[in-house]
Each structure stands twice: as structure tokens, then as C-alpha cells.
Design an enzyme around this catalytic site. Structure first.
Site, PDB file in Angstrom:
ATOM      1  CB  SER A  81      -0.903   0.032   1.233  1.00  0.00           C
ATOM      2  OG  SER A  81      -1.616  -1.166   1.387  1.00  0.00           O
TER       3      SER A  81
ATOM      4  CG  HIS B 209      -0.419   2.504  -4.552  1.00  0.00           C
ATOM      5  ND1 HIS B 209      -0.322   1.215  -4.976  1.00  0.00           N
ATOM      6  CD2 HIS B 209      -1.294   2.490  -3.537  1.00  0.00           C
ATOM      7  CE1 HIS B 209      -1.124   0.463  -4.256  1.00  0.00           C
ATOM      8  NE2 HIS B 209      -1.722   1.205  -3.379  1.00  0.00           N
TER       9      HIS B 209
ATOM     10  CG  HIS C 263      -9.369   3.960  -1.052  1.00  0.00           C
ATOM     11  ND1 HIS C 263     -10.380   4.882  -1.176  1.00  0.00           N
ATOM     12  CD2 HIS C 263      -8.231   4.661  -0.869  1.00  0.00           C
ATOM     13  CE1 HIS C 263      -9.842   6.092  -1.065  1.00  0.00           C
ATOM     14  NE2 HIS C 263      -8.562   5.982  -0.884  1.00  0.00           N
TER      15      HIS C 263
ATOM     16  CE1 TYR D 291      -7.068  10.613  -0.929  1.00  0.00           C
ATOM     17  CE2 TYR D 291      -8.795   9.305   0.098  1.00  0.00           C
ATOM     18  CZ  TYR D 291      -7.602   9.384  -0.601  1.00  0.00           C
ATOM     19  OH  TYR D 291      -6.957   8.249  -0.980  1.00  0.00           O
TER      20      TYR D 291
ATOM     21  CD1 TRP E 115      -5.040   3.703   7.856  1.00  0.00           C
ATOM     22  CD2 TRP E 115      -5.601   5.832   7.460  1.00  0.00           C
ATOM     23  NE1 TRP E 115      -6.383   3.741   7.542  1.00  0.00           N
ATOM     24  CE2 TRP E 115      -6.750   5.026   7.303  1.00  0.00           C
ATOM     25  CE3 TRP E 115      -5.710   7.213   7.262  1.00  0.00           C
ATOM     26  CZ2 TRP E 115      -7.992   5.569   6.948  1.00  0.00           C
ATOM     27  CZ3 TRP E 115      -6.938   7.743   6.920  1.00  0.00           C
ATOM     28  CH2 TRP E 115      -8.069   6.926   6.758  1.00  0.00           C
TER      29      TRP E 115
ATOM     30  CG  ASP F 189     -11.137   0.227  37.674  1.00  0.00           C
ATOM     31  OD1 ASP F 189     -11.417  -0.258  36.561  1.00  0.00           O
ATOM     32  OD2 ASP F 189     -11.886   1.020  38.273  1.00  0.00           O
TER      33      ASP F 189
HETATM   34  P1  FAD Z   1       2.595  -2.047   3.021  1.00  0.00           P
HETATM   35  O1  FAD Z   1       3.068  -0.784   2.464  1.00  0.00           O
HETATM   36  O2  FAD Z   1       1.573  -2.789   2.265  1.00  0.00           O
HETATM   37  O3  FAD Z   1       3.862  -2.941   3.236  1.00  0.00           O
HETATM   38  C1  FAD Z   1       3.776  -4.311   3.502  1.00  0.00           C
HETATM   39  C2  FAD Z   1       4.923  -4.976   2.825  1.00  0.00           C
HETATM   40  O4  FAD Z   1       4.956  -6.336   3.232  1.00  0.00           O
HETATM   41  C3  FAD Z   1       4.786  -4.967   1.319  1.00  0.00           C
HETATM   42  O5  FAD Z   1       5.853  -4.240   0.756  1.00  0.00           O
HETATM   43  C4  FAD Z   1       4.791  -6.430   0.948  1.00  0.00           C
HETATM   44  O6  FAD Z   1       5.509  -6.681  -0.247  1.00  0.00           O
HETATM   45  C5  FAD Z   1       5.447  -7.081   2.162  1.00  0.00           C
HETATM   46  N1  FAD Z   1       5.066  -8.471   2.300  1.00  0.00           N
HETATM   47  C6  FAD Z   1       3.805  -8.949   2.379  1.00  0.00           C
HETATM   48  N2  FAD Z   1       3.820 -10.302   2.459  1.00  0.00           N
HETATM   49  C7  FAD Z   1       5.122 -10.673   2.434  1.00  0.00           C
HETATM   50  C8  FAD Z   1       5.788 -11.922   2.478  1.00  0.00           C
HETATM   51  N3  FAD Z   1       5.133 -13.073   2.570  1.00  0.00           N
HETATM   52  N4  FAD Z   1       7.138 -11.930   2.426  1.00  0.00           N
HETATM   53  C9  FAD Z   1       7.829 -10.775   2.332  1.00  0.00           C
HETATM   54  N5  FAD Z   1       7.254  -9.568   2.277  1.00  0.00           N
HETATM   55  C10 FAD Z   1       5.907  -9.518   2.339  1.00  0.00           C
HETATM   56  N6  FAD Z   1      -2.840   6.347   4.289  1.00  0.00           N
HETATM   57  C11 FAD Z   1      -2.684   7.592   4.740  1.00  0.00           C
HETATM   58  O7  FAD Z   1      -2.258   7.788   5.863  1.00  0.00           O
HETATM   59  N7  FAD Z   1      -2.998   8.677   3.976  1.00  0.00           N
HETATM   60  C12 FAD Z   1      -3.477   8.524   2.722  1.00  0.00           C
HETATM   61  O8  FAD Z   1      -3.761   9.507   2.044  1.00  0.00           O
HETATM   62  C13 FAD Z   1      -3.679   7.225   2.227  1.00  0.00           C
HETATM   63  N8  FAD Z   1      -4.201   7.050   1.009  1.00  0.00           N
HETATM   64  C14 FAD Z   1      -4.293   5.787   0.502  1.00  0.00           C
HETATM   65  C15 FAD Z   1      -4.747   5.633  -0.787  1.00  0.00           C
HETATM   66  C16 FAD Z   1      -4.801   4.382  -1.359  1.00  0.00           C
HETATM   67  C17 FAD Z   1      -5.294   4.244  -2.759  1.00  0.00           C
HETATM   68  C18 FAD Z   1      -4.427   3.251  -0.581  1.00  0.00           C
HETATM   69  C19 FAD Z   1      -4.468   1.889  -1.169  1.00  0.00           C
HETATM   70  C20 FAD Z   1      -4.000   3.398   0.709  1.00  0.00           C
HETATM   71  C21 FAD Z   1      -3.931   4.671   1.264  1.00  0.00           C
HETATM   72  N9  FAD Z   1      -3.511   4.867   2.577  1.00  0.00           N
HETATM   73  C22 FAD Z   1      -3.330   6.135   3.045  1.00  0.00           C
HETATM   74  C23 FAD Z   1      -3.212   3.729   3.468  1.00  0.00           C
HETATM   75  C24 FAD Z   1      -1.720   3.445   3.510  1.00  0.00           C
HETATM   76  O9  FAD Z   1      -1.222   3.419   2.228  1.00  0.00           O
HETATM   77  C25 FAD Z   1      -1.432   2.128   4.188  1.00  0.00           C
HETATM   78  O10 FAD Z   1      -2.194   2.019   5.346  1.00  0.00           O
HETATM   79  C26 FAD Z   1       0.033   2.002   4.553  1.00  0.00           C
HETATM   80  O11 FAD Z   1       0.832   2.303   3.444  1.00  0.00           O
HETATM   81  C27 FAD Z   1       0.357   0.614   5.050  1.00  0.00           C
HETATM   82  O12 FAD Z   1       1.732   0.497   5.244  1.00  0.00           O
HETATM   83  P2  FAD Z   1       2.376  -0.869   5.681  1.00  0.00           P
HETATM   84  O13 FAD Z   1       3.835  -0.654   5.800  1.00  0.00           O
HETATM   85  O14 FAD Z   1       1.647  -1.401   6.821  1.00  0.00           O
HETATM   86  O15 FAD Z   1       2.008  -1.884   4.504  1.00  0.00           O
HETATM   87  N1  THG Z   2     -18.322  -4.567  39.684  1.00  0.00           N
HETATM   88  C1  THG Z   2     -17.416  -5.533  39.819  1.00  0.00           C
HETATM   89  N2  THG Z   2     -16.200  -5.444  39.264  1.00  0.00           N
HETATM   90  C2  THG Z   2     -15.870  -4.359  38.525  1.00  0.00           C
HETATM   91  C3  THG Z   2     -16.793  -3.300  38.376  1.00  0.00           C
HETATM   92  C4  THG Z   2     -18.057  -3.433  38.966  1.00  0.00           C
HETATM   93  N3  THG Z   2     -14.660  -4.297  37.927  1.00  0.00           N
HETATM   94  C5  THG Z   2     -14.418  -3.305  36.921  1.00  0.00           C
HETATM   95  C6  THG Z   2     -15.018  -1.988  37.313  1.00  0.00           C
HETATM   96  N4  THG Z   2     -16.422  -2.180  37.658  1.00  0.00           N
HETATM   97  C7  THG Z   2     -14.259  -1.477  38.517  1.00  0.00           C
HETATM   98  N5  THG Z   2     -14.719  -0.200  38.960  1.00  0.00           N
HETATM   99  C8  THG Z   2     -15.182   0.029  40.219  1.00  0.00           C
HETATM  100  C9  THG Z   2     -15.114   1.318  40.693  1.00  0.00           C
HETATM  101  C10 THG Z   2     -15.483   1.588  42.008  1.00  0.00           C
HETATM  102  C11 THG Z   2     -15.958   0.573  42.827  1.00  0.00           C
HETATM  103  C12 THG Z   2     -16.075  -0.694  42.326  1.00  0.00           C
HETATM  104  C13 THG Z   2     -15.683  -0.970  41.029  1.00  0.00           C
HETATM  105  C14 THG Z   2     -16.262   0.842  44.260  1.00  0.00           C
HETATM  106  N6  THG Z   2     -15.408   1.635  44.898  1.00  0.00           N
HETATM  107  C15 THG Z   2     -15.451   1.886  46.312  1.00  0.00           C
HETATM  108  C16 THG Z   2     -15.127   3.340  46.575  1.00  0.00           C
HETATM  109  O1  THG Z   2     -14.349   3.919  45.828  1.00  0.00           O
HETATM  110  O2  THG Z   2     -15.641   3.888  47.528  1.00  0.00           O
HETATM  111  C17 THG Z   2     -14.374   1.014  46.933  1.00  0.00           C
HETATM  112  C18 THG Z   2     -14.145   1.237  48.337  1.00  0.00           C
HETATM  113  C19 THG Z   2     -13.177   0.229  48.888  1.00  0.00           C
HETATM  114  O3  THG Z   2     -12.072   0.051  48.312  1.00  0.00           O
HETATM  115  O4  THG Z   2     -13.514  -0.368  49.904  1.00  0.00           O
HETATM  116  O5  THG Z   2     -17.179   0.327  44.808  1.00  0.00           O
HETATM  117  O6  THG Z   2     -18.945  -2.570  38.845  1.00  0.00           O
HETATM  118  N7  THG Z   2     -17.710  -6.639  40.496  1.00  0.00           N
END
Ligand code: FAD
Ligand code: THG
Length: 819
Positions: free
Chosen positions: A49, A52, A229, A263, A361, A548
Site C-alpha cells: 500500500s 502508491h 479503495h 478527499y 495508515w 481497575d
Molecule cells: P505495506 O506498504 O503494504 O507494506 C507491507 C509490505 O509487506 C509490502 O511491501 C509487501 O511486499 C510485504 N510483504 C507482504 N507479504 C510478504 C511476504 N510473505 N514476504 C515478504 N514480504 C511480504 N494512508 C494515509 O495515511 N494517507 C493517505 O492519504 C492514504 N491514502 C491511501 C490511498 C490508497 C489508494 C491506498 C491503497 C491506501 C492509502 N492509505 C493512506 C493507506 C496506507 O497506504 C497504508 O495504510 C500504509 O501504506 C500501510 O503500510 P504498511 O507498511 O503497513 O504496509
Molecule cells: N463490579 C465488579 N467489578 C468491577 C466493576 C463493577 N470491575 C471493573 C469496574 N467495575 C471497577 N470499577 C469500580 C469502581 C469503584 C468501585 C467498584 C468498582 C467501588 N469503589 C469503592 C469506593 O471507591 O468507595 C471502593 C471502596 C473500597 O475500596 O472499599 O465500589 O462494577 N464486580
């Protein structure tokens, strides 16, 4: 620190696109200089990708992580040049609105930009025209101009980084096709190519949309869908004659016309047009031709003109000068889409040393490469990457069908205005709790999260809105909201309500050494008698909050954990000794929260156990029966009321719900949804991980120091906290409670907060507090702000006055819970 060669791990990167090249640079800069980059195609443009990519870089996204990645890409590419030509052309970015809805959304976008530190300005149609004279002024309502955005010269940036990496010891081998991944005892050992094997301690798949192919070689499913695309160029336009230097190609901002999924950028005297308006064109990466056999290159498919025709008309409407030209050259270029539009990063747990850096990207490439390099060399990235974590997906989200459905949908929605609560349309319903039928009968309004159908309110409660009058909302804030939520919140505070907590992730930890393991992994002291529940934190080595948890000790070596994301399970599994078993029991079980002042009156008659305050204390757990249903009861409440979480197996879920529902009738029980839930938890000051705090924050900054026992012995993150002063840390920023001054105003989250006219932070989560009669917003702000300080929150371009407030707003004395 100097290292001998033998200390340096051998890294093989698969793919010399922008991600592979950036990663080679970032790794070698950190002293990991034994890097081999393999690509099947010929350098310098091996055919992926990147070869080009037109290189448009718009930094602003709802995701702070993506915006941070993009900002680093701009900064880095600006500092790189080849033969005097910079790898970044800072022409700026311009997004135009041709509908009122988009214009409003650009105001929201301007807020996001400010929150994440991107400078931008909303401008008039006349100002848009000054920046882009070919625009049809009549069609434009306004624009969002970001002067720091622009064009990445992706292939040049590849070369520059390749040269730097090579100078530090890396090698780049083109025309090497990877055909196998070697491993031993769950660790990667090397990469097999058609021209020999390369031993390796770490292998990174940066193979772009070929990710699933490399993944299959490694036995690691890669959840991305390659889609074509369309990109086309006009013929030479007289209006552009002499405007642009052929070397730099473009001088006007990169342009987005999102109302038509388009774009634009300049190519000297032509204009390049990219379109997301066409039908999704999925591509099977397993059957794409090799470089030699591809007509142009593997990632460039023949242009399907009929798909582009409507886009051409839309383009010519926006830029009338195109009317005299046509799409002279075009292609269908392939790149990656994921179920949630985010990259896929991280090390495979089942194959240590095998890393993914996929679905990235150009825009985010350098930032992603830095994060992955930090992760590989130091164990963590400085940017919180939980939204990009390979292990963020639920099992039910990993089927090929899901990846295809969601990938194609994300292509369609690329430029859509997406509300933060907007649910998926398909596949639904996917996961339902055993209470689903009962909920539907009560008129549940469902939204989706983690694949679950989650009631946000119940139409059956509409009669309860009498006498409850939450302020009217603007159209945006009113989406996915109902005044019924206010009635459900009141019923919870005044009587008793049932909440479906089934989607709450439940992990079971058993086996010898479970306590020692969990003590080492979390911050609070879990060495209590069975029956105790503890609120505790998972930290990373740097003291950042990974999650948490509530941990219930059900037996000497038996714990049930209430957790957040699937990544929590992954993190624990990675660190668990062989004697400890960890299972995710969420799917086979269910949970009802019974909360409110009458909760005890509802539950006690159903059991012969003593549910009095003395008999069943706060933050205690026990196994018992409610009528015919065996349950694990935990006395805690995220909504800040008396009550219990009641867990049982899925088969008995419907029976449990019906039992509670019937027993509650005489007390006026209601079923209540997440909308009320979120309001109540914010009134109580309970944090929501992933929104209010992430791995970028420490417990003391987040106001969670009470869950850290520095004196309990060693635990992950302890040393880092100690180095910052431990309990005596004086953070510079703090998670701060704000209330909006105008009781009718609301904000929704991610808005920028200004203090004395300057941006000082951003809102993490917000909800209307129906009990306190104001909207509550938590925000990261300088710690020096004292209660009473006035701030301004920007909501769609309008300043909303708010005040720093002591927390929690509701029941600070815990009178309602501890009784
Ligand atoms: P790639 O560039 O695809 O690189 C992967 C490489 O892995 C390739 O060179 C391939 O040959 C190699 N490879 C794969 N399999 C093997 C294997 N088995 N052995 C050895 N080598 C392998 N992004 C933007 O941010 N802005 C833009 O404007 C934008 N416009 C775009 C327009 C078009 C038309 C397209 C298609 C994409 C566009 N993108 C854009 C997206 C962007 O191009 C890609 O997300 C980005 O280039 C991906 O980069 P990459 O290095 O992950 O992958
Ligand atoms: N229930 C249970 N697990 C959880 C949540 C839940 N895990 C993920 C998330 N929610 C955790 N978040 C909280 C946030 C606050 C409290 C419990 C889970 C809570 N706090 C008391 C306080 O701050 O006063 C603790 C007091 C103490 O430490 O004694 O009750 O919803 N199962």
C-alpha cells in the site's frame, strides 16, 4: 550503557512498507541494531500500500492515541529529508462542510483537535476559497483548517529511515518472500523465506494487508480485511498551470469533502481524488498475485470506472474546474480495515516474540513504530495503546465473518458522522444475556458494547417520568438518550432497581499460588479471609493504570475478578505461573445488580442467609441461594447505593431475574439501564477505566491512591510509583471533577477545557447527574486548580462554564451504602 553484540536481540521485520521501515529506524535508534527487514517485492517500492499512497495526513481523530501517533509522524517526517526534499510537505489540511450537520460536526472536530493538542481553526467559505481557489464557494458552509497537517512523502520517508537504520547496522533484503515462521516451545525462532531461513528472537509482521497471510504461517489470526479503495488523477488543469513546483507537487491544503466521501490533493497541475463512496471491494490476500505476476503491483488493482462515476460528478460539483477534465488515470488500491477501524498491535501470547504492526495508515506509521519499538525494547509504550491492542477483541468478534462484516462497514463509515454511542447495525444481536427476553418485554432500548446487547433504558418506565423533568437536550446530546433515564436514576436512589451486569467481565483464578500471583499483579492487599472483596488496580511497570478490578476471594486459592477489557485476561495469562489457572467465565454466567435503599427488603425474604449489615458486610462475598437459584452475592455497587451483585450460571439467569422481579413488585422495583447507571456512577465519583484513566496515568493522579498499598510488598509498578514519591507524590495533573454551572447544559466527553483562556486539559467522561441536578464532567487538569475555580468547556464551539468541585458529589459519607 553499552551492549555487546550478543546481548542484542535478533529482529526480523516482515515488510518494507512505511511501517517496517519506520520500525527499523525506531528499533535501531534504541540500540536494537540487529534488524533484518525482508520484503517479497523490489526496493524501493516493493508493491504494498505504501508504494502508491498519496500520503494525506489529517491528524485529528476521536482517538487520542491515533492523534498522538499522527502528530509524531508529522514531527518525524518533517525532520527527515532525502536529497534536500523534506519527507513532509506542510500544506495544511482543510475539511469542508456542505451540510449543516457536517458544519456542526466540524465544530466538534475542532474541539477534539484542541483536546489532543492539534492547532486548527473554523473558517468561513471565503477563507476556504482563499486556501483552495477551485472550490465552489456557493456549496460551502464553512471549513476546518489545520495548518500543521499535510502530505507525507511515504516512499521518501521509507528511504530516509532505511538509510538511517542501515547506518546503524540494519539490513534490508528485497525479493525475499516469507513462507514460514519457525518456533520452539511457544517462542519464535526464525523466519523462512524462499531464499533461506533467518534466525530471530523477535519477528514483527509489518506486512500490511498481507497480515492474515503471515498470521496464518505463525498460527496467529490477524483480524483485518483488505479492501480496495479508488484513487484517480485528473488531466492537467489550466487553472493549476504554474501554480506548483513539480518537485514539491502541492502547495494547497489536503482537502476533504466528507459529505461525499472524497478527499483531494494536488499533483503539480493535476488533482488526485480518493473516494470511499463506492461499494466495499474486499480482496483476498491469499490469492493476490506475486509481484512479478501482478499487472502493476499486487496492491494496485485495475480501476473500475463505473464505481468511480458518481464520485467524479461529486468532485466536479465541489471543484467546477474539473468539469473540463476527466479521471485520466486511476486504480483500485488495497489497504487494511479492522472491525473497529484501529490498528492491530502487540505480541502474540501463544507465540512469544511474534509481533503484529498491522492495519496502520501512513498518517500513524511513525507513531505506531515508536510505540511498538518502545513496547519491544522497554516493555511498554508511552502512548496508551489499549485501543490498538491485538487482545482487545472478544472471542465473538474474531470470526472471519465478523471481521469481514465490520471491516466493510468501517470502509463505508470512514467519513460518516459517528455519534460516540452509535451502535453497530450488524451483526446484531450477537451476545444476549439470559435476561434478554424479559428486557424486551419491558421495552428495553438496546445499544451494543463488546458484542453485547445492553439496555440503556426501558420504555416500560415511561410513566415514571411524571414529575421528573431533566433539561431538554440539543439534537446531538439527545441521540441515544431518553428522559426515562432520569426516572430510572431516581427509582434507584429512592427505591430499588435491577441492572443487567452480565457484560461485566468475570475472570476466575484458581490453583496453588493464586494469592501470591494476584498480590504481585495488583496494588491493593488481597491477603484477607475468604469472603472479602477488594478494589484494586493492575499497573504496568511504569505505574500506569492498565485496569481497575474487584477481586473476590471465594476460597483460599479461588478468586473471582470483575475486570474491564479482554486485554486484562491477556495480561494476567502472560504473567501467571503454571500452577495458576485463569479463565474468562463471562459467557457462561450472568449478573444482576440489585441496588437502592430497598435492596435489602427485596433480597432478604428470598434467602435464609443473613443479609443484614452485620451479617453481610460491605465489600463481602458469599455463596448462597435466592429461592431456587444458587448465587454468588457480592455486596458492592458501582451506582453508590445499598445492594448486591448477584451472579449465577447462564442456565439459571432467567429464573433469577424473574425471582427478583416478582419479589420486587411490592417495593416498586424497576429495571434500569446503562444511561442511568453511568449518571449514578459519576455522581459517586467512580472512575471508568479506558475513559477516565488509562496506562498514561498513575493511581495518585487519577485519585485512586486509596487502592494502592505501598507497604504490602512487591507488585508490578510499585518501584515506579515509589520513584515518584509514593503516597507523597504531588502530581502536576489530576482527574478533576467539574460541574456545569448552567443546570440545563450538557457535554458528552473529549471536549477541551480552558482555564484563563488557554487549553488546560480535556473531558474524560460526562453525564447528567439527575440527583445533583447538573451535568458532571471529569477532566484531566492541572493539579493546582482548587475547588471553586471556574473553567470553560468547548462544546461544538460554544463555551460552557463549569466549576472545579470537591468529589464525590453524592453521599461522600457513604451513609447510603454502609448501613
Ligand atoms: P505495506 O506498504 O503494504 O507494506 C507491507 C509490505 O509487506 C509490502 O511491501 C509487501 O511486499 C510485504 N510483504 C507482504 N507479504 C510478504 C511476504 N510473505 N514476504 C515478504 N514480504 C511480504 N494512508 C494515509 O495515511 N494517507 C493517505 O492519504 C492514504 N491514502 C491511501 C490511498 C490508497 C489508494 C491506498 C491503497 C491506501 C492509502 N492509505 C493512506 C493507506 C496506507 O497506504 C497504508 O495504510 C500504509 O501504506 C500501510 O503500510 P504498511 O507498511 O503497513 O504496509
Ligand atoms: N463490579 C465488579 N467489578 C468491577 C466493576 C463493577 N470491575 C471493573 C469496574 N467495575 C471497577 N470499577 C469500580 C469502581 C469503584 C468501585 C467498584 C468498582 C467501588 N469503589 C469503592 C469506593 O471507591 O468507595 C471502593 C471502596 C473500597 O475500596 O472499599 O465500589 O462494577 N464486580
Amino acid at each position: 550503557m553499552s551492549a555487546t553484540t550478543s546481548d542484542i536481540p535478533r529482529v526480523v521485520i516482515i515488510g518494507a512498507g512505511i511501517v517496517g521501515c519506520s520500525l527499523a529506524d525506531e528499533l535501531t535508534a534504541r540500540g536494537w541494531t540487529d534488524v533484518t527487514v525482508l520484503d517479497q517485492g523490489p526496493l524501493p517500492a516493493p508493491g504494498g500500500s505504501t508504494s502508491h499512497a498519496p500520503g494525506l495526513v489529517f491528524r485529528t481523530s476521536p482517538s487520542k492515541a491515533l492523534t498522538d501517533f499522527a502528530s509524531y509522524t508529522v514531527e518525524k517526517f518533517t525532520s527527515l529529508s532525502v536529497d534536500g526534499l523534506s519527507c513532509f510537505n506542510p500544506v495544511g489540511g482543510l475539511e469542508v462542510a456542505t451540510t449543516e450537520e457536517r458544519w456542526a460536526d466540524l465544530h466538534r472536530k475542532a474541539g477534539l483537535a484542541e483536546s489532543w493538542g492539534v492547532h486548527g481553526e473554523l473558517i468561513s467559505p471565503q477563507e476556504c476559497l482563499k486556501l483552495w481557489p477551485l472550490l465552489d464557494e456557493e456549496r460551502i458552509i464553512g471549513g476546518f483548517h489545520t495548518p500543521g497537517d499535510g502530505l507525507a512523502r511515504a516512499l521518501l520517508a521509507c528511504r530516509a529511515q532505511q538509510e538511517r537504520a542501515t547506518a546503524r547496522g540494519a539490513r534490508f533484503l528485497d525479493r525475499h518472500t516469507v513462507i514460514g515462521i519457525d518456533s520452539r516451545d511457544g517462542r519464535v525462532t526464525g523466519v523462512v523465506t524462499d531464499r533461506g531461513t533467518f534466525p530471530a528472537d523477535h519477528v514483527v509482521s509489518a506486512a500490511g494487508f498481507w497480515g492474515p497471510v503471515i498470521g496464518r504461517l505463525a498460527g496467529v489470526p490477524v483480524p483485518l480485511l483488505p479492501l480496495a479503495h479508488q484513487y484517480a488523477r485528473t488531466g492537467p488543469l489550466p487553472e493549476l498551470a504554474g501554480v506548483n513546483d513539480p518537485r514539491t507537487e502541492a502547495s494547497r491544503p489536503v482537502l476533504r469533502h466528507q459529505d461525499r466521501d472524497l478527499y483531494f490533493r494536488e499533483h503539480t497541475d493535476r488533482i488526485g481524488i480518493g473516494s470511499y463512496a463506492h461499494r466495499p471491494l474486499p480482496v483476498d490476500p491469499f490469492t493476490l498475485p506475486a509481484y512479478e505476476d501482478a499487472p502493476v503491483m499486487p496492491s494496485s488493482l485495475p480501476f473500475t470506472e463505473e464505481d468511480f462515476a458518481p464520485s467524479w460528478r461529486d468532485a466536479a460539483e465541489l471543484l467546477p474546474a474539473l468539469g473540463a477534465s476527466r479521471a485520466e488515470e486511476g486504480f483500485n488500491g488495497v489497504f487494511s480495515f479492522t472491525p473497529d477501524g484501529m490498528p492491530v498491535l502487540g505480541e502474540a501470547r501463544e507465540l512469544r516474540g511474534f509481533w503484529l504492526a498491522e492495519a496502520v495508515w501512513v498518517t500513524h506509521s511513525a507513531g505506531v513504530a515508536r510505540a511498538v519499538a518502545q513496547w519491544m525494547t522497554e516493555g511498554r509504550a508511552t502512548t496508551d495503546i489499549h485501543e490498538c491492542d491485538l487482545y482487545r477483541f472478544e472471542d465473538a468478534q474474531r470470526s472471519p465473518a465478523y471481521v469481514e462484516e465490520r471491516g466493510a462497514r468501517n470502509f463505508i463509515e470512514v467519513y460518516d458522522i459517528v455519534h460516540p454511542l452509535q451502535p453497530l447495525e450488524r451483526p446484531r444481536p450477537l451476545r444476549t444475556s439470559p435476561f434478554h427476553t424479559a428486557q424486551r418485554e419491558l421495552g428495553a432500548y438496546f445499544l451494543e458494547g463488546g458484542g453485547w446487547e445492553r439496555p440503556h433504558w426501558y420504555e416500560a418506565n415511561a410513566p415514571l417520568t411524571e414529575g421528573v423533568s431533566p433539561p431538554e437536550r440539543d439534537a446531538w446530546a439527545a441521540r441515544y438518550w431518553s428522559p426515562i433515564a432520569a426516572a430510572e436514576a431516581r427509582a434507584t436512589r429512592e427505591k430499588v432497581a435491577l441492572y443487567d451486569m452480565t457484560p461485566l467481565r468475570r475472570l476466575e483464578v484458581t490453583g496453588t499460588g493464586s494469592l501470591e500471583f494476584l498480590q504481585r499483579m495488583t496494588t491493593n492487599n488481597l491477603a484477607k479471609k475468604p469472603g472479602a472483596v477488594t478494589y484494586t488496580l493492575l499497573l504496568d511497570e511504569a505505574g500506569g493504570i492498565r485496569s481497575d478490578l474487584t477481586v473476590a476471594r471465594l476460597g483460599p486459592d479461588h478468586f473471582q475478578i470483575g475486570a474491564n477489557s479482554p486485554a486484562d485476561l491477556d495480561w494476567l495469562l502472560r504473567h501467571a505461573p503454571d500452577s495458576v489457572q485463569i479463565g474468562d467465565i463471562t459467557s457462561g454466567t450472568c449478573c444482576v445488580g440489585v441496588w437502592g435503599p430497598l435492596a435489602r427488603e427485596l433480597v432478604q425474604p428470598l434467602t435464609r442467609d443473613d443479609f443484614s449489615h452485620k451479617g453481610f458486610g460491605y465489600f463481602r462475598a458469599r455463596r448462597t441461594h435466592l429461592d431456587f437459584v444458587p448465587v454468588t452475592a457480592m455486596r458492592l455497587s458501582y451506582v453508590g447505593e445499598l445492594g448486591w451483585e448477584l451472579y449465577t450460571t447462564a442456565d439459571l439467569g432467567a429464573r433469577l431475574w424473574d425471582t427478583l422481579w416478582e419479589a420486587g413488585q411490592r417495593l416498586g422495583v424497576v429495571a434500569a439501564g446503562r444511561s442511568a447507571f453511568n449518571s449514578l456512577r459519576m455522581e459517586k465519583g467512580y472512575r471508568s477505566w479506558g475513559h477516565d484513566m488509562t496506562a498514561e496515568h498513575t493511581p495518585y493522579e487519577a485519585g485512586l491512591g486509596f487502592a494502592v498499598r505501598m507497604d504490602k510488598g512487591e507488585f508490578t509498578g510499585r518501584a515506579a510509583l515509589a520513584a515518584r514519591g509514593g503516597e507523597r507524590e504531588r502530581p502536576e495533573r489530576r482527574l478533576t471533577c467539574l460541574t456545569l454551572d448552567d443546570p440545563t447544559a450538557v457535554v458528552l466527553g473529549k471536549e477541551p477545557v480552558r482555564v484563563d483562556g488557554a487549553t488546560a486539559g480535556y473531558v474524560t467522561s460526562a453525564a447528567y447527574g439527575y440527583t445533583v441536578g447538573r451535568c458532571i464532567a471529569y477532566a484531566w487538569l492541572p493539579a493546582r486548580l482548587t475547588p471553586g475555580t471556574g473553567v470553560l468547556i468547548d462544546y461544538f464551539g460554544a463555551p460552557v462554564a463549569a466549576t472545579v468541585t470537591e468529589e464525590p458529589l453524592f453521599d461522600p459519607g457513604m451513609d447510603r451504602i454502609r448501613r
